[in-house]
Design a protein around this motif. Structure first.
Motif, PDB file in Angstrom:
ATOM      1  N   LEU A  19     -28.026 -43.557  22.971  1.00 34.94           N
ATOM      2  CA  LEU A  19     -27.547 -43.812  24.336  1.00 34.94           C
ATOM      3  C   LEU A  19     -28.707 -44.086  25.284  1.00 34.94           C
ATOM      4  N   ALA A  20     -29.813 -43.373  25.092  1.00 35.32           N
ATOM      5  CA  ALA A  20     -30.968 -43.564  25.973  1.00 35.32           C
ATOM      6  C   ALA A  20     -31.512 -44.985  25.870  1.00 35.32           C
ATOM      7  N   GLU A  67     -37.656 -36.340  19.755  1.00 35.42           N
ATOM      8  CA  GLU A  67     -36.957 -35.418  20.648  1.00 35.42           C
ATOM      9  C   GLU A  67     -36.293 -36.205  21.786  1.00 35.42           C
ATOM     10  N   SER A  68     -35.043 -35.884  22.042  1.00 40.15           N
ATOM     11  CA  SER A  68     -34.215 -36.693  22.941  1.00 40.15           C
ATOM     12  C   SER A  68     -34.770 -36.788  24.352  1.00 40.15           C
ATOM     13  N   LEU A  69     -35.185 -35.654  24.923  1.00 39.86           N
ATOM     14  CA  LEU A  69     -35.711 -35.698  26.285  1.00 39.86           C
ATOM     15  C   LEU A  69     -37.006 -36.498  26.359  1.00 39.86           C
ATOM     16  N   ALA A  70     -37.832 -36.402  25.326  1.00 42.51           N
ATOM     17  CA  ALA A  70     -39.067 -37.177  25.299  1.00 42.51           C
ATOM     18  C   ALA A  70     -38.766 -38.670  25.227  1.00 42.51           C
ATOM     19  N   ILE A  71     -37.756 -39.037  24.445  1.00 43.84           N
ATOM     20  CA  ILE A  71     -37.361 -40.441  24.347  1.00 43.84           C
ATOM     21  C   ILE A  71     -36.840 -40.939  25.689  1.00 43.84           C
ATOM     22  N   ILE A  72     -36.016 -40.130  26.358  1.00 42.67           N
ATOM     23  CA  ILE A  72     -35.532 -40.505  27.688  1.00 42.67           C
ATOM     24  C   ILE A  72     -36.700 -40.722  28.641  1.00 42.67           C
TER      25      ILE A  72
END
Length: 217
Positions: A19-20, A67-72
């Motif tokens: 999604l990001a 990691e999702s937040l890092a990708i965002i």
């Protein structure tokens, strides 16, 4: 860019990364590796594909981000932070806080209600620990929706963004297990499920031809 993910039917963390990158608008190649397979085990041992041993993994040229937040955050640096985070300071502070709480918490919900986009279990028994997680999430959503929602869209802070991305797998769980919610949170679940990106993810999950028996019950 290349995004490495697991099964769309089951991989909640993969959904966040996917999604990001869709939210960023950047072009990318998608590499789906089915979990619980020899192929996935080999990928975990291959630093050129999955150096963290987990999904999602984003490759931006020779740069790797996991990691999702890092990708965002990486994608926000590439395309502009306003694509992911609210402009208003108070809204952005709450969005970052609830996104981080999702990243680090709600272990009971994750453990007892695994993501499965292809099933619904309306009679599923929720433990008290899971119900506490659900209550906390419902309260966070209502706080965001009451304080900042409705401005530019039906999502937590109006327009679709990072907080919605982080909670999207929870939305799928609440749908799968027919979780009772407040009216505001129920409307939010329906809005997220109707988002074009989520519709595309569900279509991709439906097209998969492998199943994990440990999650199909």
């Amino acid at each position: 860019m290349k995004l490495v993910i697991g099964n769309k039917r089951y991989s909640s963390w993969s959904l966040r990364g996917w999604l990001a990158i869709r939210q960023s608008g950047l072009a990318f190649d998608e590499v789906v590796i089915p979990m619980d397979t020899p192929e996935f085990a080999a990928a975990k041992a291959d630093a050129s594909l999955m150096p963290s041993g987990t999904v999602p993994v984003l490759w931006d040229g020779d740069v790797v981000v996991w990691e999702s937040l890092a990708i965002i955050d990486w994608l926000a640096d590439r395309v502009g932070r306003d694509v992911f985070w609210p402009k208003d300071d108070a809204a952005r502070a709450l969005a970052r806080s609830i996104a981080a709480e999702m990243h680090a918490g709600f272990i009971n919900l994750r453990r007892h209600c695994p993501m499965n986009t292809g099933q619904t279990y309306p009679a599923f028994a929720l433990t008290p620990e899971v119900e506490r997680d659900i209550g906390r999430i419902d309260a966070l959503w209502r706080e965001a929706l009451h304080g900042f929602g409705g401005n530019g869209g039906p999502y937590l802070f109006g327009a679709f963004g990072a907080a919605d991305i982080m909670y999207a797998p929870v939305v799928t769980r609440f749908h799968t297990y027919d979780v009772p919610l407040s009216d505001a949170s129920e409307a939010y679940v329906n809005a997220v499920l109707a988002h074009p990106f989520m519709q595309d993810w569900y279509a991709g999950a439906e097209a998969e031809d492998w199943r994990l028996d440990r999650i199909e019950f």
